[in-house]
Design a protein around this motif. Structure first.
Motif, PDB file in Angstrom:
ATOM      1  N   UNK A 162     -11.186  -9.177  21.399  1.00 31.67           N
ATOM      2  CA  UNK A 162     -11.841  -9.362  22.700  1.00 31.67           C
ATOM      3  C   UNK A 162     -12.607 -10.676  22.725  1.00 31.67           C
ATOM      4  N   UNK A 163     -12.262 -11.531  23.651  1.00 24.28           N
ATOM      5  CA  UNK A 163     -12.984 -12.786  23.835  1.00 24.28           C
ATOM      6  C   UNK A 163     -13.988 -12.665  24.965  1.00 24.28           C
ATOM      7  N   UNK A 164     -14.574 -13.815  25.334  1.00 21.33           N
ATOM      8  CA  UNK A 164     -15.540 -13.820  26.440  1.00 21.33           C
ATOM      9  C   UNK A 164     -15.133 -14.895  27.462  1.00 21.33           C
ATOM     10  N   UNK A 165     -14.051 -14.617  28.203  1.00 23.37           N
ATOM     11  CA  UNK A 165     -13.596 -15.600  29.194  1.00 23.37           C
ATOM     12  C   UNK A 165     -14.509 -15.612  30.406  1.00 23.37           C
ATOM     13  N   UNK A 166     -14.481 -16.687  31.184  1.00 24.97           N
ATOM     14  CA  UNK A 166     -15.133 -16.685  32.491  1.00 24.97           C
ATOM     15  C   UNK A 166     -14.615 -15.477  33.267  1.00 24.97           C
ATOM     16  N   UNK A 194     -16.549 -26.315  25.929  1.00 29.82           N
ATOM     17  CA  UNK A 194     -15.325 -26.103  25.148  1.00 29.82           C
ATOM     18  C   UNK A 194     -15.640 -25.384  23.835  1.00 29.82           C
ATOM     19  N   UNK A 195     -16.747 -25.775  23.193  1.00 32.08           N
ATOM     20  CA  UNK A 195     -17.123 -25.092  21.933  1.00 32.08           C
ATOM     21  C   UNK A 195     -17.342 -23.604  22.182  1.00 32.08           C
ATOM     22  N   UNK A 196     -18.006 -23.285  23.298  1.00 30.06           N
ATOM     23  CA  UNK A 196     -18.252 -21.885  23.657  1.00 30.06           C
ATOM     24  C   UNK A 196     -16.925 -21.145  23.838  1.00 30.06           C
ATOM     25  N   UNK A 197     -15.985 -21.775  24.526  1.00 29.93           N
ATOM     26  CA  UNK A 197     -14.690 -21.118  24.774  1.00 29.93           C
ATOM     27  C   UNK A 197     -13.866 -21.032  23.481  1.00 29.93           C
ATOM     28  N   UNK A 198     -14.014 -21.989  22.587  1.00 36.94           N
ATOM     29  CA  UNK A 198     -13.309 -21.892  21.300  1.00 36.94           C
ATOM     30  C   UNK A 198     -13.855 -20.738  20.464  1.00 36.94           C
ATOM     31  N   UNK A 199     -15.149 -20.498  20.557  1.00 36.02           N
ATOM     32  CA  UNK A 199     -15.712 -19.315  19.891  1.00 36.02           C
ATOM     33  C   UNK A 199     -15.159 -18.049  20.524  1.00 36.02           C
ATOM     34  N   UNK A 200     -14.968 -18.084  21.837  1.00 34.86           N
ATOM     35  CA  UNK A 200     -14.391 -16.941  22.549  1.00 34.86           C
ATOM     36  C   UNK A 200     -12.942 -16.710  22.085  1.00 34.86           C
ATOM     37  N   UNK A 201     -12.187 -17.792  21.924  1.00 27.67           N
ATOM     38  CA  UNK A 201     -10.818 -17.702  21.385  1.00 27.67           C
ATOM     39  C   UNK A 201     -10.833 -17.076  19.984  1.00 27.67           C
ATOM     40  N   UNK A 202     -11.771 -17.538  19.172  1.00 29.32           N
ATOM     41  CA  UNK A 202     -11.917 -16.999  17.808  1.00 29.32           C
ATOM     42  C   UNK A 202     -12.200 -15.487  17.843  1.00 29.32           C
ATOM     43  N   UNK A 235      -1.327 -14.215  29.332  1.00 29.90           N
ATOM     44  CA  UNK A 235      -2.105 -13.082  28.844  1.00 29.90           C
ATOM     45  C   UNK A 235      -3.146 -13.544  27.815  1.00 29.90           C
ATOM     46  N   UNK A 236      -2.720 -14.403  26.881  1.00 25.82           N
ATOM     47  CA  UNK A 236      -3.647 -14.916  25.873  1.00 25.82           C
ATOM     48  C   UNK A 236      -4.780 -15.709  26.514  1.00 25.82           C
ATOM     49  N   UNK A 237      -4.430 -16.668  27.363  1.00 29.59           N
ATOM     50  CA  UNK A 237      -5.437 -17.554  27.975  1.00 29.59           C
ATOM     51  C   UNK A 237      -6.457 -16.785  28.812  1.00 29.59           C
ATOM     52  N   UNK A 238      -5.992 -15.730  29.494  1.00 31.55           N
ATOM     53  CA  UNK A 238      -6.929 -14.963  30.332  1.00 31.55           C
ATOM     54  C   UNK A 238      -7.866 -14.110  29.475  1.00 31.55           C
ATOM     55  N   UNK A 239      -7.596 -14.037  28.168  1.00 29.96           N
ATOM     56  CA  UNK A 239      -8.447 -13.272  27.264  1.00 29.96           C
ATOM     57  C   UNK A 239      -9.592 -14.062  26.668  1.00 29.96           C
ATOM     58  N   UNK A 240      -9.581 -15.382  26.825  1.00 30.87           N
ATOM     59  CA  UNK A 240     -10.691 -16.161  26.229  1.00 30.87           C
ATOM     60  C   UNK A 240     -11.186 -17.306  27.107  1.00 30.87           C
ATOM     61  N   UNK A 241     -10.360 -17.826  28.052  1.00 26.16           N
ATOM     62  CA  UNK A 241     -10.839 -18.974  28.833  1.00 26.16           C
ATOM     63  C   UNK A 241     -11.229 -18.574  30.244  1.00 26.16           C
TER      64      UNK A 241
END
Lengths: 147, 147
Positions: free
Chosen positions: B133-137, B118-126, B26-32
């Motif tokens: 709400x993150x910005x996953x693919x 990866x930096x973009x996805x780490x910002x999404x995690x943040x 659930x967590x991973x699908x929210x940002x990656x």
């Protein structure tokens, strides 16, 4: 030796426009540090001033539209003596920038921070080139307690 | 061997919340990658599916609230056999994440791209941890012709 590597592409751009954003004081102050001054010609020193401190870069290579190389002459002690390389080329609809910050002595935690922060500034460069406005310090995205 | 290194800090967070974002489907699908499935326990394989392709990660270490390690079992050929390490700790008002993608054989151009991505996805995690709400693919920020 460990390196920071990045790649970004800019749409609806020209290699000359991207080069100008990296090789001129006006360009650099639009995406990296608003307070940028100095001499951007070969052998000159460009002074970047941020909230947390300053970095001085000696310009060591300039190939208009293709390549820029700086050597860090002053700044955080981990940065001194390291090299920042920019390679620019056109590929289809994009101008591609390959970025390398090389010569780090150790993969210290500060290097992890700088790697992420470089990505943020490269996005700022992309926004400047594509939309006419970047997010240089002090209006850059903060990523942690370290800026 | 060359590594991708990053560091981000999350405000108003707990190490447990950040860990859950990295250690659960659930967590991973929210940002990656929105399309994430599989078994997130040790020895399990998590399947991430993106626009440009897929990545399978075997979970090799889990220390709740502190550390997650994955080994790439399938995906782009440059990724196979590489390792992704997450270290989490609290420091003052921030939860700090140290990220390392290690074991790359060569600093190929694709590695430059992955470092920025990866930096973009780490910002999404943040964003996920701080704002819910993150910005996953596929709603992530595209940085070039390569995604």
């Amino acid at each position: 030796m460990v390196d920071i590597l990045h790649r970004v592409g800019m749409k609806d751009a020209t290699a000359e426009r991207v080069y100008d954003a990296i090789a001129t004081i006006d360009g650099l102050s639009g995406w990296w540090a608003e307070r940028t001054s100095g001499d951007p010609s070969i052998g000159g020193v460009i002074e970047f001033r941020f909230g947390p401190g300053g970095i001085d870069m000696e310009v060591v290579e300039l190939e208009p539209g293709r390549r820029v190389v700086w050597k860090v002459s002053d700044g955080p002690q981990e940065w001194i003596g390291t090299t920042v390389e920019w390679d620019i080329r056109t590929e289809g609809d994009f101008v591609i920038v390959l970025f390398r910050h090389v010569g780090w002595r150790e993969p210290v935690e500060f290097m992890h921070h700088c790697s992420t922060k470089w990505a943020i500034y490269l996005l700022s460069l992309k926004e400047l080139v594509e939309n006419g406005a970047g997010r240089p310090d002090p209006v850059d995205i903060w990523i942690s307690d370290w800026h």
